[in-house]
Design a protein around this motif. Structure first.
Motif, short mmCIF file in Angstrom:
data_model
loop_
_atom_site.label_atom_id
_atom_site.label_comp_id
_atom_site.label_asym_id
_atom_site.label_seq_id
_atom_site.Cartn_x
_atom_site.Cartn_y
_atom_site.Cartn_z
N ARG A 76 45.93 46.85 32.99
CA ARG A 76 47.11 46.75 32.11
C ARG A 76 46.94 47.78 31.00
O ARG A 76 45.83 48.22 30.72
N ARG A 109 49.31 40.11 24.15
CA ARG A 109 50.26 40.19 25.26
C ARG A 109 49.57 39.86 26.59
O ARG A 109 50.12 39.13 27.41
N GLU A 165 51.08 45.98 28.35
CA GLU A 165 52.06 45.95 29.44
C GLU A 165 51.35 45.84 30.79
O GLU A 165 50.35 46.50 31.03
#
Ligand code: PEP
Ligand code: MG
Length: 875
Positions: A257, A346, A263
Motif C-alpha cells: 500500500r 488509513r 491508499e
C-alpha cells in the motif's frame, strides 16, 4: 543435533534458532512463495562454536553439504560449475536485527572459471568481472582480514592507469587486471593463494560470520541495545539471483500500500536488466511498478498475487524486495512497511474493513504519539535544517517567522500580517497578546509546565521552552546562541515537537483530519473505559476540545481568564488591595467578566460536565517584575517629569515587594487565597451560578462542577465548600432556579492524598493535579528543574523519564493509588480524574486506567492521543 535447516524446514516462530532473517525466509518459503533456495545454520551452532573454544561443532559439515545439494537441485545450478554455476550469499542473522554490525559475503562461488560462465550468462563481461573483484575484496576484507586500504590502493591505480574518475567507468580489462592484483596482494598478506574451491570459500565464510558475532562493533551495539550476548547469530546461505541477465530480468522494491497515504494500491519501482544497486544508485531512473504490467503481464500478475498473499499472511502492509531472473520472479525479502502517521491510520482502518484485523488490533497498531503529527503543522521531513539550539518540546507544531523580543512588537507586526516568533526569557500574563499574535513561542527559561508551555499547548501553538543556549539581550534587541548574535527580525523556525530551534524559514506540512481518523478514534472510545476530557479556559478551546472528542472539561484554570490585558490592571488591583472595600470594588468589576466567561464555556460544552477551578494564581505571575519597576522608577526620577506616575510606581513597587515570596509555588496560592480573601471565592461562585442560571433558563443542559485547588486536608475544603454552597443557594433563590452542581477538590499536596478518606466524605470528586503533586512529592521545582539538573539525572540514568512528562508511577503514582482507595473507601460515588499535564501522555494514561480513575483531562490538542492511549490501556 540438527544444525542446518533448509528454508522449507523452518518457520517464523523459530527466530531463536534461525535468527530473524532465517525465520522470515523460511516463513516466506513455507507459504509457497518463490524464495531463492537456501538454508540456515543455527544460532546453536554459533554458540557451540564459542563454548568449544572457537571450534566448529562436530558433524556440522556433514549436514551442510547435503543441504547445499538440495539448493543445487532446486536452483538447477551447481556449485563451481563451469556452465551454470551456483553462487550464494552468506549472511549473518541474529534474533534481533543488528544492521551492518556483522559480516556478509555476496557472490560466493566465483573463481577464475565460474566468472567466465557468469560473463557468458549475463552477456556482460564487465559485470561478471566487477562481481568477481568485489567478491575478492569482500572476502579478503571480511574473511581473510586483509585490510580494506590494500584494495583501495589497487582500485585507485586501476583508475589512474585507465585515466577515469569513477569506479563505474572501469573497463572489463581494468577489472581483470584488478582481480590479478587483488589475488597477488592477498597471497602476499596471508601467505596463501586466494581459495578457488567454492566449498573452501563457504567454510571460511561461515567461520567469519561466527567470528563477527564477537567483533567490537557488534559487542558495542548489543550493549547499547540491550541484546544478550549469549543468543548468537545464525548464518544464512542462499542462492544468488541476478536481475541483470538480460531484458527478461529485473529487480525492484514495492509496498503493498502507499506508505505516505495508505491508499490500497501497489506502490514501488523496478528496473529491467539491473541489480538492486542500480535502483538505489539512481544512475538509471526506475519505472513505477504499474508499468511492469506492460512489460510482462504474467510476472506482474504473479507479483500482485504474491504481495496479496504476503499481506494476508502477515496481516499488515508489506515492504517487499524482488528480482526477476530470466523470466522467473523471486521474492527476496518482506517486512512490515514503514509508513507515515496518516498512512498508518488509513491502513489500519481499511484492514479492519477488509476483515483482516479486529478493531482492537487496529487500535494497537498506532503509537498514540504518532497522532501528534496529524494534529499540528510540522516541518517537511525532506527539509534541510540548520539547527541552532535545542530546548524542551513544550508544545507541538512548527512555525517560522521573524524573532521579536517583546509582546508589543509581536502584536504590532502580527497586525501587519507578519509572521513572528515571540522570544522571551519566560512569559507572563502580560505577554498574552503577543502570544496570540505570534506563530510560535521560544523561551530560554521554564519547564514543560511553565506559563508559556501551558498557554501555548492550550492554543495549539508551537512552543520551545527552557532553551538554555539562548541568551536574550533585551537592551540591544538581539539574541545570542553559542556566541553568534541574531538581531530581532532574523528569521528563525521552531519545532515544538522536538524542541529544535532552526535558522531561517522551513517548509511546512499542514495537518488534516480524515474521516478514517474520526472513525478510528470512535473505535477507541468504544473500547476504552476511561473518559477523556479537556483542560480548556475559553469557549474557543472548549469547542476545539469537543471537535477533538472531549466529553467535558476536567479543568478550567480561571486565572487564565484573568490574563486578558484589559483585566490585568483590575486583577492587580484585586491582589494589591489594602482594604476589603478596595478589593470588593475590583471584584465587582471582575464579576460580570467572569460570568460571561463561564456562560461561554458552559454553553460550548453543554451536555457535558465543566469543571471550574477556583482561582489558583501563583501571584508572581500577575504582578510586574520588581526589577522592571526599578528601571521604570529610575527613568522617571531622571526625567523629573510626571511626579504622579512616579508615586504610583513607587507604591506599586512597595506592594510588589511586600507580596513577593521566596517560594511562590509553595506560597499564597490555591485555596489559601480564598481562605485569606473569601470574597474572591464568593465572586467566582456567584459568576458560575449566575451564568448557570441564565443558561438553564435559556434551556441549556449544563453540568457545572466547582473545584477547590491545593488543599492540605478537609478543613480548608469544608470552609471553601461552604462559601460555594451558600452562594449557590443565594443565587438559586434570587433567580428561582434549581442548579445541579458538584463541589470537588484537586489532590495536589501529598498530605491531601494521605488524608483522602477524610476528604472523600465531604467532596463530590477528586482531580489529581499531578503537576503540583509531582513537584511536591519529589521536591522538584516544576519551573526550574527541567532546565537545570533533571537532564543530568536522566543522563546518569537516575531517572528513566522526566517525571513532569511521564508520571512517576513508583512515587507519585503510589500516592494517587492511596488517594483513590482511601477516597472510595468513604465515598463509593466519588468521581476520580487527573488534570495535570500527564493526562495526555500515553504511558501516564495507561497508569490512570490501571489505578482505576474515571477520566483523564488534557489540553485539547492531546485529546485524540489520550483517547487512543485510553483504548490501548483497555485492550
Ligand atoms: C496541577 O498542579 O497538576 C494542575 C493541573 O494545576 P496547575 O498546573 O494549574 O497548578
Ligand atoms: Mg496545580
Amino acid at each position: 543435533k540438527k544444525y542446518v535447516y533448509l528454508f522449507q524446514e523452518g518457520k517464523a516462530s523459530m527466530r531463536d534458532l534461525l535468527g530473524g532473517k532465517g525465520a522470515n525466509l523460511a516463513e516466506m518459503t513455507q507459504i509457497g512463495l518463490p524464495v531463492p533456495p537456501g538454508f540456515t545454520i543455527t544460532t546453536e551452532a554459533c554458540n557451540e562454536y564459542y563454548s568449544n573454544g572457537e571450534i566448529f561443532p562436530a558433524g556440522i559439515w556433514e549436514q551442510v553439504w547435503p543441504a547445499l545439494a538440495e539448493v543445487e537441485a532446486a536452483s538447477g545450478k551447481l556449485f563451481g560449475d563451469k556452465k551454470n554455476p551456483l553462487l550464494v550469499s552468506v549472511r549473518s542473522g541474529a534474533k534481533f536485527s543488528m544492521p551492518g554490525m556483522m559480516d556478509t559475503v555476496l557472490n560466493l562461488g566465483l573463481n577464475d572459471d565460474t566468472v567466465e560462465a557468469l560473463a557468458a550468462n549475463t552477456q556482460n563481461e564487465r559485470f561478471a568481472w566487477d562481481c568477481y573483484r568485489r567478491f575478492i575484496q569482500m572476502f579478503g576484507d571480511v574473511v581473510l582480514e586483509v585490510e580494506h586500504y590494500n584494495f583501495e590502493q589497487i582500485l585507485e591505480s586501476a583508475k589512474e592507469k585507465q585515466g577515469v574518475r569513477y569506479d563505474s567507468e572501469l573497463s572489463a580489462e581494468s577489472l581483470k587486471w584488478m582481480v590479478i592484483e587483488y589475488k597477488k596482494k592477498i597471497e602476499r598478506k596471508t601467505g596463501k593463494p586466494f581459495p578457488m574451491d567454492p566449498r573452501a570459500q563457504l567454510m571460511e565464510a561461515v567461520l567469519a560470520v561466527f567470528r563477527s558475532w564477537n567483533n567490537d562493533r557488534a559487542n558495542v551495539y548489543r550493549k547499547i541495545n540491550g541484546i544478550p550476548h549469549e543468543i548468537g547469530t545464525a548464518v544464512n546461505v542462499q542462492s544468488m539471483v541476478f536481475g541483470n541477465m538480460g531484458s527478461d530480468s529485473g529487480t525492484g522494491v514495492a509496498f503493498t500500500r502507499n506508505p505516505s497515504t495508505g491508499e490500497s494500491a501497489l506502490y514501488g519501482e523496478y528496473l529491467m536488466n539491473a541489480q538492486g544497486e542500480d535502483v538505489v544508485a539512481g544512475i538509471r531512473t526506475p519505472n513505477p511498478i504499474a508499468t511492469l504490467a506492460q512489460e510482462n503481464q504474467e510476472i506482474y500478475q504473479q507479483f500482485v498475487d504474491f504481495s496479496k498473499r504476503l499481506e494476508a499472511h502477515y496481516r499488515d502492509m508489506q515492504d517487499i524486495e524482488f528480482t526477476i531472473e530470466r523470466g522467473k520472479l523471486y521474492m527476496l525479502q518482506t517486512r512490515n512497511g514503514k509508513r507515515t502517521a496518516s498512512a498508518a491510520i488509513r491502513v489500519a482502518v481499511e484492514l479492519f474493513h477488509e476483515g483482516v484485523i479486529t478493531k482492537e488490533e487496529a487500535i494497537m497498531r498506532i503509537e498514540p504519539d504518532q497522532l501528534e503529527h496529524l494534529l499540528h503543522r510540522r516541518m517537511d521531513t525532506d527539509a534541510k535544517l540548520q539547527v541552532l539550539a535545542k530546548g524542551l518540546p513544550a508544545s507541538p507544531g512548527a512555525a517560522s517567522g521573524r524573532i521579536v523580543l517583546s509582546a508589543e512588537e509581536a502584536e504590532r507586526l502580527g497586525n501587519l500580517g507578519e509572521k513572528v516568533i515571540l522570544v522571551r526569557t519566560e512569559t507572563t500574563p502580560d505577554d498574552i497578546r503577543g502570544i496570540l499574535a505570534a506563530q510560535g513561542i521560544l523561551t530560554s527559561r521554564g519547564g514543560m509546565t511553565s506559563h508559556a508551555a501551558v498557554v501555548s499547548r492550550h492554543m495549539g501553538k508551537p512552543a520551545v521552552c527552557g532553551c538554555d543556549a539562548l541568551k536574550i539581550d533585551y537592551t540591544q534587541g538581539l539574541v545570542v546562541i553559542e556566541g553568534v548574535e541574531y538581531p530581532h527580525g532574523t528569521i528563525m523556525s521552531i519545532d515544538g515537537a522536538t524542541g529544535r530551534v532552526i535558522k531561517g524559514e522551513v517548509s511546512m506540512v499542514d495537518p488534516e483530519l480524515s474521516e478514517g481518523f474520526k472513525e478510528f478514534l470512535g473505535w477507541a472510545d468504544e473500547i476504552s473505559r476511561l473518559r477523556v476530557m479537556a483542560n480548556a479556559d475559553s469557549p474557543t478551546e472548549a469547542s476545539n476540545a469537543r471537535d477533538f472528542g472531549a466529553v467535558g472539561i476536567g479543568l478550567t484554570r480561571t486565572e487564565h481568564m484573568f490574563m486578558d490585558p484589559e483585566r490585568i490592571p483590575i486583577v492587580q488591583d484585586m491582589i494589591l488591595a489594602q482594604s476589603l472595600e478596595d478589593r470588593e470594588d475590583a471584584l465587582a468589576k471582575l464579576l460580570p467578566m467572569q460570568e460571561e466567561d463561564f456562560y461561554g464555556i458552559l454553553k460550548a460544552m453543554q451536555g457535558f460536565p465543566v469543571t471550574i477551578r477556583l482561582l489558583d494564581p501563583p501571584l508572581h505571575e500577575f504582578l510586574p517584575h520588581s526589577e522592571e519597576l526599578v528601571v521604570d522608577i529610575t527613568k522617571l526620577r531622571m526625567s523629573k517629569a510626571d511626579p504622579g506616575s512616579l508615586h504610583d510606581k513607587e507604591s506599586l513597587l512597595r506592594n510588589v515587594r511586600a507580596l513577593s515570596e521566596l517560594n511562590p509555588m509553595l506560597g499564597h496560592r490555591g485555596c489559601r487565597l480564598g481562605v485569606s480573601f473569601p470574597e474572591i471565592t464568593v465572586m467566582q461562585a456567584r459568576a458560575i451560578f449566575q451564568a448557570s442560571a441564565r443558561l438553564l433558563k435559556e434551556g441549556y443542559d449544563i453540568h457545572p462542577e466547582v473545584m477547590i485547588p491545593l488543599i492540605m486536608g478537609k478543613e480548608e475544603f469544608i470552609m471553601m465548600r461552604k462559601l460555594v454552597d451558600d452562594t449557590a443557594a443565594e443565587v438559586m433563590s434570587e433567580q428561582n432556579v434549581q442548579i445541579h452542581y458538584k463541589v470537588g477538590t484537586m489532590i495536589e499536596v501529598p498530605r491531601a492524598a494521605l488524608l483522602a478518606d477524610e476528604i472523600g466524605k465531604v467532596a463530590d470528586f477528586f482531580s489529581f493535579g499531578t503537576n503540583d503533586l509531582t513537584q511536591m512529592t519529589m521536591g522538584l521545582s516544576r519551573d526550574d528543574a527541567q532546565g537545570k539538573f533533571l537532564p543530568i539525572y536522566l543522563d546518569k540514568k537516575l531517572m528513566k523519564t522526566d517525571p513532569f512528562v511521564v508520571l512517576d508511577r513508583d512515587g507519585v503514582g503510589k500516592l494517587i493509588g492511596i488517594g483513590v482507595n482511601l477516597g472510595r473507601s468513604t465515598n463509593p460515588k466519588l468521581g476520580l480524574g487527573i488534570c495535570g499535564e500527564h493526562g495526555g501522555e500515553p504511558n501516564s494514561v495507561e497508569f490512570c486506567h490501571i489505578v482505576g480513575l474515571d477520566y483523564v483531562s488534557c489540553s485539547p490538542f492531546r485529546v485524540p492521543i489520550a483517547r487512543l492511549a485510553a483504548a490501548q490501556a483497555a485492550v
